[in-house]
Design a protein around this motif. Structure first.
Motif, PDB file in Angstrom:
ATOM      1  N   LEU A  43      28.207 -14.500  20.349  1.00  0.00           N
ATOM      2  CA  LEU A  43      26.902 -14.193  19.769  1.00  0.00           C
ATOM      3  C   LEU A  43      25.816 -15.044  20.423  1.00  0.00           C
ATOM      4  CD1 LEU A  43      25.583 -12.455  17.571  1.00  0.00           C
ATOM      5  CD2 LEU A  43      25.939 -14.330  15.967  1.00  0.00           C
ATOM      6  N   LEU A  44      24.864 -14.366  21.057  1.00  0.00           N
ATOM      7  CA  LEU A  44      23.803 -15.058  21.788  1.00  0.00           C
ATOM      8  C   LEU A  44      22.412 -14.805  21.219  1.00  0.00           C
ATOM      9  CD1 LEU A  44      24.954 -14.352  25.467  1.00  0.00           C
ATOM     10  CD2 LEU A  44      25.345 -16.424  24.113  1.00  0.00           C
ATOM     11  N   GLU A  45      22.235 -13.684  20.500  1.00  0.00           N
ATOM     12  CA  GLU A  45      20.906 -13.315  20.019  1.00  0.00           C
ATOM     13  C   GLU A  45      20.945 -12.927  18.541  1.00  0.00           C
ATOM     14  OE1 GLU A  45      18.867 -10.438  22.418  1.00  0.00           O
ATOM     15  OE2 GLU A  45      19.964 -10.993  24.229  1.00  0.00           O
ATOM     16  N   PRO A  67      25.985 -23.073  18.588  1.00  0.00           N
ATOM     17  CA  PRO A  67      25.142 -23.801  19.547  1.00  0.00           C
ATOM     18  C   PRO A  67      24.875 -23.017  20.826  1.00  0.00           C
ATOM     19  CG  PRO A  67      27.371 -24.665  19.570  1.00  0.00           C
ATOM     20  CD  PRO A  67      27.305 -23.714  18.413  1.00  0.00           C
ATOM     21  N   GLN A  68      25.614 -21.902  21.022  1.00  0.00           N
ATOM     22  CA  GLN A  68      25.433 -21.108  22.230  1.00  0.00           C
ATOM     23  C   GLN A  68      24.266 -20.130  22.137  1.00  0.00           C
ATOM     24  OE1 GLN A  68      27.712 -20.526  19.935  1.00  0.00           O
ATOM     25  NE2 GLN A  68      27.884 -18.325  19.564  1.00  0.00           N
ATOM     26  N   VAL A  89      16.451 -26.961  16.583  1.00  0.00           N
ATOM     27  CA  VAL A  89      16.322 -26.923  18.042  1.00  0.00           C
ATOM     28  C   VAL A  89      17.082 -28.056  18.715  1.00  0.00           C
ATOM     29  CG1 VAL A  89      14.150 -25.650  18.013  1.00  0.00           C
ATOM     30  CG2 VAL A  89      14.096 -28.155  17.954  1.00  0.00           C
ATOM     31  N   GLN A  90      17.413 -29.101  17.957  1.00  0.00           N
ATOM     32  CA  GLN A  90      18.248 -30.161  18.522  1.00  0.00           C
ATOM     33  C   GLN A  90      19.674 -29.676  18.756  1.00  0.00           C
ATOM     34  OE1 GLN A  90      16.890 -33.086  19.452  1.00  0.00           O
ATOM     35  NE2 GLN A  90      14.933 -32.248  18.715  1.00  0.00           N
ATOM     36  N   GLY A  94      20.206 -24.503  24.471  1.00  0.00           N
ATOM     37  CA  GLY A  94      20.183 -23.423  25.445  1.00  0.00           C
ATOM     38  C   GLY A  94      19.219 -22.296  25.124  1.00  0.00           C
ATOM     39  N   LEU A  95      18.369 -22.478  24.127  1.00  0.00           N
ATOM     40  CA  LEU A  95      17.427 -21.415  23.755  1.00  0.00           C
ATOM     41  C   LEU A  95      16.536 -21.031  24.927  1.00  0.00           C
ATOM     42  CD1 LEU A  95      16.003 -22.210  20.186  1.00  0.00           C
ATOM     43  CD2 LEU A  95      17.432 -20.278  20.851  1.00  0.00           C
TER      44      LEU A  95
END
Length: 207
Positions: A43-45, A67-68, A89-90, A94-95
């Motif tokens: 899952l990326l998005e 975290p990916q 965001v910490q 990779g965002l």
């Protein structure tokens, strides 16, 4: 499809890479967020836009579990706090896409200073996402100093929406102008002068 089924469905799709849930009324529990991460390792998005009931606990659980993630849309998620996003965001270094447009409730007159300080901490933290390419901050109360952290540390930005960021001034113009890959810029209803706004938008279109 019921709300419960909607939240459970991703765990049956192990190849899932993109999850669009904009406007959904079902609210996943923190446990369900962990389930998504466990069963959907690719899952990326995720699009949570207009989930007005989405809160900090679910979001922070997702950040620790996925975290990916590369694309995250939190547009109009008004219950998510600035502090939660700063922590999130910490975890998501990779965002490449982050949308926080209209995600802050309109503060009362006596709370405007506190809102600006909170929003600025959040935006400054986004500077840790050094692979970021597209950032939407419409309606943020962030200051020039906080935005500078992003503009300095995220040189790959191609898209930047700062519309209705009323606390921003011409002080941010030089740093925006130095972004080498910027192709889309929105500055409507900011505190910048018309001359500088027109110049910046012309530069972004010519690249």
């Amino acid at each position: 499809v019921t709300g419960v089924q909607t939240c459970a469905l991703p765990i049956f799709c192990p190849q899932l890479k993109e999850l669009q849930l904009g406007g959904c009324t079902a609210i996943p529990t923190a446990l369900r967020m962990r389930d998504w991460a466990q069963h959907c390792p690719q899952l990326l998005e995720i699009d949570f836009s207009d989930w007005v009931e989405l809160g900090d606990l679910q979001l922070l659980t997702l950040g620790k579990s996925c975290p990916q993630l590369q694309h995250l849309n939190l547009r109009n998620c008004k219950r998510v706090t600035h502090d939660a996003v700063a922590k999130l965001v910490q975890e998501l270094k990779g965002l490449v896409y982050l949308n926080l447009s209209d995600s802050s409730p309109s503060p009362k007159a006596d709370e405007e200073g506190e809102e600006a300080e909170s929003a600025s901490r959040c935006v400054a933290a986004i500077g840790s996402c050094r692979q970021l390419q597209r950032l939407h901050l419409r309606g943020s109360a962030t200051t020039d100093a906080a935005l500078a952290e992003v503009l300095t540390n995220c040189p790959d930005l191609t898209e930047l929406d700062l519309s209705s960021c009323a606390h921003l001034t011409d002080a941010s113009v030089p740093l925006i102008a130095r972004l080498p890959k910027l192709v889309r810029l929105c500055l409507a209803d900011t505190g910048r002068s018309e001359e500088h706004t027109s110049e910046l938008q012309s530069r972004s279109r010519s690249r």
